[in-house]
Design a protein around this motif. Sequence first.
Motif, short mmCIF file in Angstrom:
data_model
loop_
_atom_site.label_atom_id
_atom_site.label_comp_id
_atom_site.label_asym_id
_atom_site.label_seq_id
_atom_site.Cartn_x
_atom_site.Cartn_y
_atom_site.Cartn_z
N ALA A 33 0.84 -1.20 0.00
CA ALA A 33 0.00 0.00 0.00
C ALA A 33 0.87 1.25 0.00
CB ALA A 33 -0.93 -0.01 1.21
N LEU A 34 1.93 1.23 0.77
CA LEU A 34 2.83 2.39 0.80
C LEU A 34 3.50 2.61 -0.55
CD1 LEU A 34 4.42 2.00 4.33
CD2 LEU A 34 2.71 3.68 3.59
N ASP A 35 3.82 1.53 -1.26
CA ASP A 35 4.38 1.67 -2.61
C ASP A 35 3.40 2.37 -3.54
OD1 ASP A 35 6.77 0.43 -1.91
OD2 ASP A 35 6.19 -1.53 -2.74
N VAL A 36 2.12 1.97 -3.48
CA VAL A 36 1.09 2.59 -4.32
C VAL A 36 0.96 4.07 -3.98
CG1 VAL A 36 -1.39 2.67 -4.81
CG2 VAL A 36 -0.19 0.48 -4.81
N VAL A 37 0.91 4.38 -2.70
CA VAL A 37 0.79 5.77 -2.25
C VAL A 37 1.96 6.60 -2.78
CG1 VAL A 37 0.86 7.26 -0.21
CG2 VAL A 37 -0.63 5.24 -0.24
N ASP A 84 -10.58 3.02 -5.37
CA ASP A 84 -9.84 2.83 -6.61
C ASP A 84 -8.97 4.06 -6.82
OD1 ASP A 84 -10.86 0.32 -7.24
OD2 ASP A 84 -12.65 1.18 -8.14
N THR A 85 -7.66 3.84 -6.91
CA THR A 85 -6.70 4.92 -7.07
C THR A 85 -5.95 4.75 -8.39
OG1 THR A 85 -4.77 3.81 -6.09
CG2 THR A 85 -6.34 4.82 -4.55
N ALA A 86 -5.13 5.71 -8.71
CA ALA A 86 -4.33 5.63 -9.94
C ALA A 86 -3.40 4.41 -9.91
CB ALA A 86 -3.51 6.91 -10.12
N GLY A 87 -3.05 3.93 -8.73
CA GLY A 87 -2.18 2.78 -8.59
C GLY A 87 -2.90 1.48 -8.35
N GLY A 88 -4.21 1.50 -8.41
CA GLY A 88 -5.00 0.30 -8.14
C GLY A 88 -5.83 0.47 -6.89
N ARG A 89 -6.53 -0.58 -6.55
CA ARG A 89 -7.45 -0.54 -5.41
C ARG A 89 -6.68 -0.64 -4.09
NH1 ARG A 89 -13.43 -2.84 -4.82
NH2 ARG A 89 -13.57 -1.30 -6.45
N LEU A 90 -7.10 0.21 -3.14
CA LEU A 90 -6.61 0.14 -1.77
C LEU A 90 -7.78 -0.16 -0.85
CD1 LEU A 90 -4.19 3.21 -1.53
CD2 LEU A 90 -3.56 0.79 -1.62
N TRP A 91 -7.54 -1.01 0.13
CA TRP A 91 -8.53 -1.28 1.17
C TRP A 91 -8.13 -0.55 2.43
CZ3 TRP A 91 -9.48 -7.29 1.24
CH2 TRP A 91 -10.27 -7.65 0.13
N GLU A 95 -10.51 -2.10 12.80
CA GLU A 95 -10.91 -3.20 13.68
C GLU A 95 -12.17 -2.85 14.45
OE1 GLU A 95 -9.50 -6.12 13.53
OE2 GLU A 95 -8.05 -5.36 12.08
N ALA A 96 -12.91 -3.87 14.86
CA ALA A 96 -14.17 -3.68 15.57
C ALA A 96 -13.98 -2.88 16.86
CB ALA A 96 -14.81 -5.02 15.88
N ASP A 97 -12.86 -3.07 17.54
CA ASP A 97 -12.63 -2.34 18.79
C ASP A 97 -12.02 -0.96 18.56
OD1 ASP A 97 -9.97 -2.87 18.14
OD2 ASP A 97 -9.57 -4.06 19.94
N ARG A 98 -11.84 -0.59 17.28
CA ARG A 98 -11.31 0.72 16.86
C ARG A 98 -9.89 0.96 17.35
NH1 ARG A 98 -15.42 -0.57 14.45
NH2 ARG A 98 -17.27 0.73 14.33
N SER A 99 -9.17 -0.11 17.63
CA SER A 99 -7.79 0.02 18.10
C SER A 99 -6.82 0.30 16.96
CB SER A 99 -7.34 -1.25 18.84
OG SER A 99 -7.36 -2.37 17.96
N ALA A 100 -7.16 -0.11 15.75
CA ALA A 100 -6.24 0.04 14.62
C ALA A 100 -6.98 0.09 13.30
CB ALA A 100 -5.24 -1.12 14.60
N THR A 101 -6.36 0.78 12.36
CA THR A 101 -6.82 0.84 10.97
C THR A 101 -5.64 0.48 10.10
OG1 THR A 101 -8.52 2.50 11.44
CG2 THR A 101 -7.73 2.36 9.16
N THR A 102 -5.86 -0.39 9.14
CA THR A 102 -4.81 -0.84 8.24
C THR A 102 -5.16 -0.49 6.80
OG1 THR A 102 -4.36 -2.71 9.72
CG2 THR A 102 -3.46 -2.85 7.47
N SER A 107 -4.71 -7.92 -2.38
CA SER A 107 -3.87 -9.12 -2.47
C SER A 107 -3.07 -9.38 -1.20
CB SER A 107 -2.91 -9.00 -3.66
OG SER A 107 -2.03 -7.90 -3.47
N GLU A 108 -2.99 -8.39 -0.31
CA GLU A 108 -2.24 -8.56 0.93
C GLU A 108 -3.12 -9.01 2.09
OE1 GLU A 108 1.33 -5.36 0.65
OE2 GLU A 108 -0.69 -4.50 0.86
N TYR A 109 -4.41 -9.20 1.82
CA TYR A 109 -5.34 -9.60 2.90
C TYR A 109 -5.11 -11.03 3.30
CZ TYR A 109 -9.62 -10.25 5.54
OH TYR A 109 -10.54 -10.52 6.53
#
Length: 109
Positions: A33-37, A84-91, A95-102, A107-109
């Motif tokens: 994802a960082l590469d796409v960004v 959908d971005t210029a570099g492809g789709r990003l997700w 998390e349900a407990d709102r502790s983290a966002t990824t 393809s990395e899922y």
Amino acid sequence: MTALRSRVAETARVYRLHPPRVSLGRVVATPGALDVVRDHGVDLPGLLRRHASGDWGDVCAADAQANDLAADPACPARLLSAYDTAGGRLWVLTEADRSATTVLLPSEY
């Protein structure tokens, strides 16, 4: 102005009007994802603001409805946005407990 830039500008205008609906917790991103960004100049803070404000991007209607329900603090569950971005789709997954966002590639899922 390209259609994509026009759509991004309109989306930016809309999400500035809406306060965040969910807390993102700690934000992390995968190497892919960082590469796409980096390689495609993706506005990652903008995508995160869209996600936090309830703009789920390019998900199906059922996933959007599930996100709307999960954003309610009374029944939290994991949130998924897809952009959908210029570099492809990003997700963007919160998390349900709102502790983290990824931020990741599907393809990395």
